[in-house]
Design a protein around this motif. Structure first.
Motif, PDB file in Angstrom:
ATOM      1  N   SER A   1       0.815  -1.210   0.000  1.00  9.03           N
ATOM      2  CA  SER A   1       0.000   0.000   0.000  1.00  9.03           C
ATOM      3  C   SER A   1       0.844   1.254   0.000  1.00  9.03           C
ATOM      4  O   SER A   1       0.333   2.352  -0.117  1.00  9.03           O
ATOM      5  CB  SER A   1      -0.886   0.007   1.242  1.00  9.03           C
ATOM      6  OG  SER A   1      -0.084  -0.031   2.403  1.00  9.03           O
TER       7      SER A   1
ATOM      8  N   HIS B   1      -9.159   6.230  -1.113  1.00  9.19           N
ATOM      9  CA  HIS B   1      -7.903   5.541  -1.404  1.00  9.19           C
ATOM     10  C   HIS B   1      -6.691   6.454  -1.230  1.00  9.19           C
ATOM     11  O   HIS B   1      -5.656   6.043  -0.710  1.00  9.19           O
ATOM     12  CB  HIS B   1      -7.940   4.952  -2.813  1.00  9.19           C
ATOM     13  CG  HIS B   1      -7.814   5.966  -3.906  1.00  9.19           C
ATOM     14  ND1 HIS B   1      -6.621   6.308  -4.458  1.00  9.19           N
ATOM     15  CD2 HIS B   1      -8.761   6.733  -4.530  1.00  9.19           C
ATOM     16  CE1 HIS B   1      -6.812   7.229  -5.409  1.00  9.19           C
ATOM     17  NE2 HIS B   1      -8.099   7.502  -5.469  1.00  9.19           N
ATOM     18  N   ASP B   2      -6.792   7.721  -1.644  1.00  6.69           N
ATOM     19  CA  ASP B   2      -5.643   8.608  -1.519  1.00  6.69           C
ATOM     20  C   ASP B   2      -5.464   9.063  -0.069  1.00  6.69           C
ATOM     21  O   ASP B   2      -4.344   9.128   0.437  1.00  6.69           O
ATOM     22  CB  ASP B   2      -5.797   9.820  -2.441  1.00  6.69           C
ATOM     23  CG  ASP B   2      -7.178  10.460  -2.352  1.00  6.69           C
ATOM     24  OD1 ASP B   2      -8.034   9.939  -1.613  1.00  6.69           O
ATOM     25  OD2 ASP B   2      -7.392  11.483  -3.032  1.00  6.69           O
TER      26      ASP B   2
ATOM     27  N   SER C   1      -6.330   7.397   2.554  1.00 11.12           N
ATOM     28  CA  SER C   1      -5.864   6.246   3.332  1.00 11.12           C
ATOM     29  C   SER C   1      -4.345   6.154   3.302  1.00 11.12           C
ATOM     30  O   SER C   1      -3.701   5.869   4.313  1.00 11.12           O
ATOM     31  CB  SER C   1      -6.483   4.957   2.774  1.00 11.12           C
ATOM     32  OG  SER C   1      -5.975   3.829   3.433  1.00 11.12           O
ATOM     33  N   ARG C   2      -3.770   6.462   2.158  1.00 14.14           N
ATOM     34  CA  ARG C   2      -2.310   6.426   2.065  1.00 14.14           C
ATOM     35  C   ARG C   2      -1.667   7.547   2.885  1.00 14.14           C
ATOM     36  O   ARG C   2      -0.568   7.386   3.413  1.00 14.14           O
ATOM     37  CB  ARG C   2      -1.882   6.545   0.607  1.00 14.14           C
ATOM     38  CG  ARG C   2      -2.301   5.340  -0.223  1.00 14.14           C
ATOM     39  CD  ARG C   2      -1.602   5.319  -1.545  1.00 14.14           C
ATOM     40  NE  ARG C   2      -1.919   4.118  -2.309  1.00 14.14           N
ATOM     41  CZ  ARG C   2      -1.176   3.635  -3.281  1.00 14.14           C
ATOM     42  NH1 ARG C   2      -0.066   4.262  -3.609  1.00 14.14           N
ATOM     43  NH2 ARG C   2      -1.526   2.553  -3.931  1.00 14.14           N
TER      44      ARG C   2
ATOM     45  N   LYS D   1     -11.049  -1.977   0.615  1.00 13.93           N
ATOM     46  CA  LYS D   1      -9.966  -2.339  -0.302  1.00 13.93           C
ATOM     47  C   LYS D   1      -8.696  -1.562  -0.008  1.00 13.93           C
ATOM     48  O   LYS D   1      -7.585  -2.066  -0.208  1.00 13.93           O
ATOM     49  CB  LYS D   1     -10.426  -2.079  -1.740  1.00 13.93           C
ATOM     50  CG  LYS D   1      -9.401  -2.442  -2.803  1.00 13.93           C
ATOM     51  CD  LYS D   1      -9.953  -2.195  -4.189  1.00 13.93           C
ATOM     52  CE  LYS D   1      -8.927  -2.555  -5.266  1.00 13.93           C
ATOM     53  NZ  LYS D   1      -9.445  -2.309  -6.638  1.00 13.93           N
ATOM     54  N   TYR D   2      -8.821  -0.337   0.492  1.00 13.46           N
ATOM     55  CA  TYR D   2      -7.660   0.517   0.703  1.00 13.46           C
ATOM     56  C   TYR D   2      -7.296   0.649   2.179  1.00 13.46           C
ATOM     57  O   TYR D   2      -6.126   0.554   2.540  1.00 13.46           O
ATOM     58  CB  TYR D   2      -7.907   1.910   0.102  1.00 13.46           C
ATOM     59  CG  TYR D   2      -8.283   1.871  -1.360  1.00 13.46           C
ATOM     60  CD1 TYR D   2      -7.325   1.579  -2.316  1.00 13.46           C
ATOM     61  CD2 TYR D   2      -9.582   2.097  -1.782  1.00 13.46           C
ATOM     62  CE1 TYR D   2      -7.649   1.524  -3.663  1.00 13.46           C
ATOM     63  CE2 TYR D   2      -9.922   2.046  -3.130  1.00 13.46           C
ATOM     64  CZ  TYR D   2      -8.958   1.758  -4.058  1.00 13.46           C
ATOM     65  OH  TYR D   2      -9.287   1.699  -5.391  1.00 13.46           O
ATOM     66  N   SER D   3      -8.273   0.855   3.031  1.00 13.17           N
ATOM     67  CA  SER D   3      -7.968   1.115   4.433  1.00 13.17           C
ATOM     68  C   SER D   3      -7.569  -0.137   5.196  1.00 13.17           C
ATOM     69  O   SER D   3      -7.129  -0.051   6.341  1.00 13.17           O
ATOM     70  CB  SER D   3      -9.164   1.782   5.125  1.00 13.17           C
ATOM     71  OG  SER D   3     -10.326   0.988   4.991  1.00 13.17           O
TER      72      SER D   3
ATOM     73  N   GLU E   1     -11.091  -8.991   1.256  1.00  9.88           N
ATOM     74  CA  GLU E   1     -10.143  -7.971   1.691  1.00  9.88           C
ATOM     75  C   GLU E   1      -9.690  -8.196   3.126  1.00  9.88           C
ATOM     76  O   GLU E   1      -8.508  -8.085   3.442  1.00  9.88           O
ATOM     77  CB  GLU E   1     -10.780  -6.575   1.559  1.00  9.88           C
ATOM     78  CG  GLU E   1     -11.384  -6.264   0.198  1.00  9.88           C
ATOM     79  CD  GLU E   1     -10.345  -6.244  -0.915  1.00  9.88           C
ATOM     80  OE1 GLU E   1      -9.139  -6.148  -0.584  1.00  9.88           O
ATOM     81  OE2 GLU E   1     -10.721  -6.322  -2.085  1.00  9.88           O
TER      82      GLU E   1
END
Length: 658
Positions: free
Chosen positions: A57, A155-156, A158-159, A191-193, A227
């Protein structure tokens, strides 16, 4: 071309042949403030190498699509005209699209916050930074404080939060974990976090029990979630301590078992009972309760096993629950019911056993199946693991399954054809790894304390009690038959690759044991080894100058290993003949190299050669060595400072006196 004669504007599809090429990354020294890379979960042997790498990630995707600058058109007469677009019109269209995109972004919640955060994040996430990163992380935390839960599912964003957790200090990490309290189940399913949850579990040990506590009661559902299953798997195998792992396994015991922990969770008594796993739950239960709890555990496990497409069957937490259940079946008073439960689990696991061998509990489970199974069951197990022998031989836990098959299965013809042949065929590849060499050594020197630690031998002995009841063939007979099946291909391996393998420290031990323990024609293997040291001496990087190579040839000339307890040589149990090796040594190496090595780093080897020839050599061989070591050579040896000089001169004197 299209059917109307017009050229197609579509690009050619990329080739699908072979794996995608990977960019080569050079290793760089780690900075002082740079965190070490995360360890990876053990992968099932059924997983292809191209699938081994996890999606990180932290990485940023790079790439851009090519733009078409011109269109080709057919003028109807077979000629192609270039239609050039109006550059001003295209530029205006792009400006309009950008304005529309900016308006859409600005209309979204927390747009200004995210814009500021991304600006700071672009500085904070850079890898090659010094002490300046701390300031950027502090600014980033000040920007998102109070809004972490609102933005973390993007998604952004989360990063951005992941960067704070990775590079921030304990205060920033604990603050983020506190803001997200109560949302970890939903975060795990995103899916992202989901990557953020894994990082919090890894970097926030003080918050780990609280995070895992939120997942309690939902572990089964999360394991079956595409996930969330990786969050549970990483937490159990990589970051959780023994008590925290027990929190995750408890969900397999069913609702009734949860009552035993509901009032004491986190207490000292709870932690002591948790160490015992399912057996700790059953200690204070009545026979009826034990039956119900075991049935509930079985039902939960069968739910996982009946959904192999979810991938949960490869996770260590499932293997732990499986092994705890099977080792607790002794609590059932009805023997017929115990046997039925064993059979039901084996039938459910039969097609996925190869996906379990890579973990400690999974390996133990499969080894117990081999020990308790019938001849038919063992045949099915061997059939299932045969395609993965090479990879199993190079993994710490998976190779134990192979060792158990060699130790337990009476049908050595089946084992030799399906497992031994696959293992020896992979010898040119697997000898380079420690576990691979150990797998090859087990074929010819099983449970040798020279190559296996007491802990490893104790682990392999765990199935001995069961084997005594289910296997009929004598252990010594089984060992001999396995060794015989492995002898010819291993000797061929030495004949072909011995020069390369002997130069390696661990490889020299493998070559030594192959010659000492195998039966068959060893002529080609011996010829290969002697050609290795027949090179002119002295010379740069001559093999005999390496201590492990010199030890190899000395031990072969001795005819076995030196036993320090008895102060004697333990002779090889195979057809290896040290006198034949010494005779071949004289022919292949020759006088010049032999005398030169005696005056260099090969003094101990040549001393052993003289001793062996004195004891068992022919008259012609003794005369030959006497001629090689004439008075002039002996005087040269006396005048030099050599390791082993006294031993060599004593051996030469013995040779001269016989």
């Amino acid at each position: 071309m299209t059917s109307g004669g017009r050229p197609s504007k579509k690009r050619a599809a990329p080739s699908q042949i072979g794996p995608k090429s990977k960019r080569v990354h050079s290793e760089k020294p780690r900075k002082k403030d740079e965190k070490p890379d995360a360890v990876k979960r053990s992968k099932p042997v059924t997983l292809l190498r191209t699938q081994d790498s996890d999606i990180s990630s932290d990485g940023e995707g790079e790439g851009s699509s090519e733009e078409e600058n011109a269109e080709l058109a057919d003028d109807g007469e077979g000629k192609l005209d270039v239609q050039v677009k109006d550059p001003n019109a295209a530029r205006e269209a792009h400006k309009a699209q950008k304005i529309l995109l900016d308006q859409r972004k600005a209309s979204k919640p927390h747009a200004a916050l995210l814009q500021d955060a991304k600006r700071i994040w672009s500085l904070a996430r850079q890898k090659n930074m010094g002490s300046g990163r701390k300031k950027h992380i502090t600014d980033l935390m000040n920007t998102v404080r109070g809004h972490v839960k609102d933005i973390v599912f993007k998604h952004d964003a989360s990063r951005i939060i992941q960067t704070i957790v990775r590079w921030g200090g304990p205060s920033e990490r604990n603050e983020i974990a506190t803001e997200l309290k109560g949302s970890f189940k939903e975060l795990s399913e995103s899916k992202y976090s989901k990557f953020l949850v894994t990082k919090l579990i890894r970097y926030c040990p003080s918050q780990r029990t609280s995070i895992l506590g939120e997942l309690r009661g939902r572990v089964l559902r999360l394991l079956l979630h595409r996930e969330a299953s990786t969050v549970i798997a990483d937490a159990f195998e990589l970051y959780a301590n023994a008590y925290e792992r027990s929190l995750l396994v408890r969900d397999f015991y069913g609702k009734e078992a949860a009552l035993f922990f509901s009032s004491t969770i986190g207490s000292d008594a709870d932690k002591e009972k948790a160490k015992k796993g399912l057996k700790g739950v059953l200690e204070d239960a009545t026979p009826e309760q034990r039956t119900r709890i075991l049935n509930a555990t079985k039902e939960t496990i069968m739910t996982i096993l009946n959904n192999p497409e979810k991938g949960s069957v490869t996770h260590a937490v499932v293997h732990r629950a499986l092994w705890e259940y099977l080792s607790s079946l002794a609590e059932l008073e009805n023997e017929a019911e115990r046997e039925k439960s064993w059979k039901d689990i084996f039938e459910a696991c039969q097609d996925v056993l190869a996906e379990m061998v890579h973990t400690k509990d999974g390996s133990r489970l499969v080894r117990e199946f081999i020990a308790r199974g019938s001849a038919k069951d063992r045949k099915q197990i061997v059939k299932g693991i045969k395609p993965y022998v090479e990879r199993m031989s190079q993994e710490e836990h998976a190779q134990l399954v192979l060792f158990s098959a060699f130790d337990i299965i009476d049908d050595t013809k089946l084992v030799s054809k399906s497992l031994v042949s696959e293992l020896t065929a992979a010898a040119p590849t697997i000898w380079k790894s420690t576990h691979g060499r150990r797998s090859l050594l087990y074929l010819i020197a099983p449970r040798s304390r020279r190559y296996f630690t007491p802990a490893q031998i104790a682990t392999m002995a765990e199935t001995d009690a069961t084997k005594a009841q289910t296997s009929k063939k004598d252990d010594s007979v089984r060992v001999t038959e396995i060794r015989k099946a492995a002898s010819e291909p291993l000797l061929e391996f030495v004949a072909r690759h011995g020069k390369e393998v002997a130069l390696d420290t661990g490889g020299s031990l493998l070559v030594l044991e192959i010659l000492l323990q195998t039966d068959g024609d060893q002529t080609a293997a011996i010829q290969t080894l002697l050609e290795l040291i027949a090179a002119p001496y002295p010379s740069p990087s001559h093999p005999i100058d390496s201590s492990h190579v010199a030890r190899l040839y000395k031990t072969l000339l001795q005819g076995g290993h030196f036993d320090h307890s008895s102060k004697s040589i333990t002779k090889a149990s195979s057809s290896f003949s040290p006198s034949s090796f010494a005779s071949a040594f004289l022919v292949v190496v020759g006088p010049d190299v032999t005398v030169a090595m005696a005056q260099g780093n090969g003094a101990f080897v040549i001393a052993e050669l003289c001793s062996r020839t004195s004891a068992e050599g022919t008259g012609e061989e003794k005369a030959l060595l006497r001629m090689w070591f004439a008075e002039e050579v002996r005087k040269s040896i006396r005048d030099k400072e050599l390791k082993g000089k006294s031993v060599l001169l004593e051996s030469i004197d013995t040779l001269l006196s016989v």
